[in-house]
Design a protein around this motif. Structure first.
Motif, mmCIF file in Angstrom:
data_model
loop_
_atom_site.group_PDB
_atom_site.id
_atom_site.type_symbol
_atom_site.label_atom_id
_atom_site.label_comp_id
_atom_site.label_asym_id
_atom_site.label_seq_id
_atom_site.Cartn_x
_atom_site.Cartn_y
_atom_site.Cartn_z
ATOM 1 N N TRP A 183 0.851 -1.200 0.000
ATOM 2 C CA TRP A 183 0.000 0.000 0.000
ATOM 3 C C TRP A 183 0.883 1.245 0.000
ATOM 4 C CZ3 TRP A 183 -5.267 0.375 -0.369
ATOM 5 C CH2 TRP A 183 -5.987 -0.817 -0.275
ATOM 6 N N VAL A 184 0.667 2.118 -0.979
ATOM 7 C CA VAL A 184 1.487 3.322 -1.139
ATOM 8 C C VAL A 184 0.592 4.499 -1.520
ATOM 9 C CG1 VAL A 184 3.527 2.023 -1.850
ATOM 10 C CG2 VAL A 184 1.894 2.818 -3.581
ATOM 11 N N HIS A 185 1.150 5.695 -1.477
ATOM 12 C CA HIS A 185 0.458 6.881 -1.995
ATOM 13 C C HIS A 185 0.825 7.051 -3.467
ATOM 14 C CE1 HIS A 185 0.098 7.958 2.327
ATOM 15 N NE2 HIS A 185 -0.989 8.579 1.916
ATOM 16 N N ASP A 186 -0.193 7.242 -4.308
ATOM 17 C CA ASP A 186 0.089 7.461 -5.722
ATOM 18 C C ASP A 186 0.424 8.926 -5.974
ATOM 19 O OD1 ASP A 186 -2.295 8.869 -5.695
ATOM 20 O OD2 ASP A 186 -3.408 7.423 -6.913
ATOM 21 N N CYS A 193 -3.121 0.221 -3.672
ATOM 22 C CA CYS A 193 -2.360 -1.018 -3.521
ATOM 23 C C CYS A 193 -2.098 -1.627 -4.881
ATOM 24 C CB CYS A 193 -3.132 -2.011 -2.641
ATOM 25 S SG CYS A 193 -2.227 -3.546 -2.309
#
Length: 250
Positions: A183-186, A193
């Motif tokens: 899970w990351v920030h775009d 995710c």
């Protein structure tokens, strides 16, 4: 492994754990005594349900409310939402604890509507009520489950991150750790995710479902006491006893 015995959710307290390499319920660290986990703590069941069409996983995670540790996990890409709800109730009753059943929390979006309907229809009453996270009071509403919105997801993963860093949350699941890391920030600042196949469950696409189930457990842990308060007792023939107030103060 798997639970065997009673066929209805309400019968699960009489069920037993059976080791089975083909079973989809993984159990770690929860001591089994007389066929059930220890009843001296409370338990939480968090669920991220899917449609059950082999596209994405349904994930059920069980947390020890005292330690914050994940002790069990069920992952399946083919179980339907209403079937997952029945399974979650069976697991909740089997784990039991001081309240007699685990505290349930689930993602209400999409397949979560059918899942939640089954929980409520079967009178499984110890469940999470959604809070208005974008208001000052953040009061609990009358809606069961957790609804995923941009702000709600931001707060949910922030809580999971803090709990991981402080040691208030832990999981022995290697797949779960991989999914949390995915899970990351775009580029727009949204929490997203990555998508990839899950060979362990047969899902054609994995969307970090374990991480959602974990985060929901962490959120639910903030909502319940770690022990059940004893009912306040009044001596016989006092006003409190005559008026039945011992049935109110609990």
């Amino acid at each position: 492994g798997q639970l065997v015995g009673g066929r209805r959710a309400a019968d699960a307290a009489a069920d037993r754990w059976q080791h089975d390499d083909a079973g989809k319920l993984t159990l770690w660290g929860a001591a089994i005594e007389n066929g059930r986990p220890l009843q001296t703590t409370n338990w939480i069941v968090g669920c991220d349900p899917s449609q059950g069409v082999d596209q994405a996983n349904t994930c059920l995670a069980v947390m020890d409310a005292t330690t914050g540790a994940i002790v069990a996990e069920y992952v399946d890409a083919s179980v339907k939402p209403h079937e997952a709800a029945m399974l979650a109730m069976a697991i909740g009753y089997w784990f039991g604890g001081q309240v007699g059943c685990a505290f349930q929390i689930w993602e209400q979006n999409g397949p979560g509507i059918s899942y939640g309907h089954e929980i409520v229809k079967n009178n499984y009453t110890w469940s999470y009520f959604q809070r208005s996270v974008e208001t000052k009071s953040q009061r609990a509403s009358k809606r069961y489950g957790w609804t995923s919105t941009g702000p709600a997801k931001e707060l949910l993963f922030d809580l999971l991150d803090k709990s991981l860093r402080s040691g208030e949350f832990s999981t022995p699941s290697r797949e779960g750790c991989d999914e949390m890391a995915a899970w990351v920030h775009d580029e727009y600042g949204r929490i997203v995710c990555g998508t990839w196949a899950d060979e362990s469950s047969g899902a054609q696409a994995r969307h970090g479902d374990r991480a959602i189930a974990y985060a929901l457990c962490v959120l639910a842990r903030r909502e319940l006491p770690q022990y059940r308060r004893e009912a306040q007792k009044f001596p016989v023939n006092t006003y409190g006893h005559i008026l039945g107030m011992h049935k109110v103060f609990h």
